[in-house]
Design a protein around this motif. Structure first.
Motif, PDB file in Angstrom:
ATOM      1  N   HIS A 128       0.818  -1.142  -0.011  1.00 46.86           N
ATOM      2  CA  HIS A 128      -0.025   0.079  -0.220  1.00 46.86           C
ATOM      3  C   HIS A 128       0.745   1.197  -0.023  1.00 46.86           C
ATOM      4  O   HIS A 128       0.825   2.164  -0.741  1.00 46.86           O
ATOM      5  N   GLU A 129       2.079   1.491   0.915  1.00 42.89           N
ATOM      6  CA  GLU A 129       2.700   2.592   0.967  1.00 42.89           C
ATOM      7  C   GLU A 129       3.583   2.748  -0.324  1.00 42.89           C
ATOM      8  O   GLU A 129       3.813   3.885  -0.823  1.00 42.89           O
ATOM      9  N   HIS A 132       1.529   4.401  -2.980  1.00 42.58           N
ATOM     10  CA  HIS A 132       1.380   5.787  -2.769  1.00 42.58           C
ATOM     11  C   HIS A 132       2.642   6.473  -3.408  1.00 42.58           C
ATOM     12  O   HIS A 132       2.377   7.611  -4.313  1.00 42.58           O
ATOM     13  N   TYR A 180      -4.229  11.907   3.157  1.00 37.65           N
ATOM     14  CA  TYR A 180      -4.616  11.457   1.666  1.00 37.65           C
ATOM     15  C   TYR A 180      -6.011  11.619   1.608  1.00 37.65           C
ATOM     16  O   TYR A 180      -6.717  11.200   2.682  1.00 37.65           O
ATOM     17  N   GLU A 185      -6.334   6.604  -1.044  1.00 41.45           N
ATOM     18  CA  GLU A 185      -6.165   5.383  -0.146  1.00 41.45           C
ATOM     19  C   GLU A 185      -6.769   4.334  -0.776  1.00 41.45           C
ATOM     20  O   GLU A 185      -5.885   3.274  -1.012  1.00 41.45           O
TER      21      GLU A 185
HETATM   22 ZN   LIG Z   1      -2.165   5.459   2.875  1.00 42.55          ZN
END
Ligand SMILES: [Zn+2]
Length: 280
Positions: A128-129, A132, A180, A185
């Motif tokens: 997930h990171e 981003h 965010y 997200e």
């Molecule tokens: Zn996030």
């Protein structure tokens, strides 16, 4: 690591032992940041230096050995989507958390490694990171920030600190306060699930993490995912993505009992990095 003493008489066995020690030591150490080549790495470097000045960066710890195989597998899949090398750096903060900055650094709070129950939950968070960063969400956040707080930044410049340092401080604050949008997200969740699947980690890990949070006490919920009402939507978006792409996701079990347990040594020693020892 200074081994400059003459080793001409050292036996091959001793050299091998030394290499093994060096190799093991390097495995357990924080990666060093990239030289600045553009705006993204510059912003990333400023954040790094701010965290360094705060004494948060963990230079060496056995925790790196637990983090490394997951980080490496994700990097192998995700690196082709981003021009700067991904680096996973452990930091010490009170809340279990992870956050990524422009330039490729992904910061993992040590307590997150104690919080996650299985490898899939950790992998889901890291995927997930990284997403981003691939989506340039941090850059977009700061562009918005610049418009909103330009006057504040300009006023502060008069007082001394450089603009980029101030922007770094603002970015750190944003990354710690769910800066965010929910849309950003969810997009990071979806891209993250693709990356995790390609890296061989069950992408249901992030769903399991959300579900654990819904059952956790408020004070124990990691900040990165503490937005309760949105978590239901994020779970739905992920489930839909899995359903619409059976060729990628049908091979993964939705059952948390199929997870690979993840555990790290309790009270693992941590050595912190300080500005003077940064080799600058
Ligand atoms: Zn996030």
């Amino acid at each position: 690591m200074n081994t400059s003493k003459s080793r001409s008489t050292t036996s091959a066995l001793q050299i091998v032992s030394l290499l093994v020690i060096l190799f093991t030591t390097c495995l357990a150490q924080a990666p060093r940041p990239e030289p600045v080549t553009d705006q993204e790495t510059e912003l990333g470097q400023q954040v790094y230096e701010t965290l360094l000045a705060k004494g948060e960066i963990i230079d060496s710890s056995p925790l790196y050995q637990s983090l490394k195989p997951v980080a490496d597998a994700i990097t192998r899949v995700a690196q082709s989507r981003y021009p700067h090398p991904f680096k996973f750096i452990l930091v010490h903060e009170t809340q279990p958390n992870a956050f990524a900055t422009p330039g490729g650094n992904v910061y993992v709070v040590d307590s997150l490694l104690h919080f996650v129950k299985n490898t899939e939950q950790l992998a889901g968070t890291l995927c997930h990171e990284v997403s981003h960063t691939i989506h340039r969400d941090g850059v977009a956040l700061m562009e918005k920030e610049k418009r909103i707080e330009r006057h504040e930044i300009e006023a502060a410049i008069l007082l001394g600190p450089t603009r980029s340092h101030l922007i770094a401080i603002a970015l750190i604050a944003k990354l710690h306060s769910l800066g965010y949008s929910r849309e950003a997200e969810s997009k990071a969740d979806v891209t993250g699930s693709d990356i995790c699947a390609a890296a061989g980690y069950n992408p249901w890990g992030l769903v399991w993490l959300f579900e654990d949070f819904q059952n956790a006490q408020v004070g124990q919920i990691p900040q990165l995912l503490s937005d309760h009402p949105a978590n239901g939507t994020r779970i739905q978006t992920l489930k839909q993505h899995f359903q619409y792409n059976p060729s990628t996701f049908s091979r993964f079990s939705a059952d948390p009992k199929s997870a690979t347990p993840f555990s790290v040594p309790k009270d693992a020693p941590e050595v912190f990095l300080h500005p003077s020892s940064n080799g600058k």
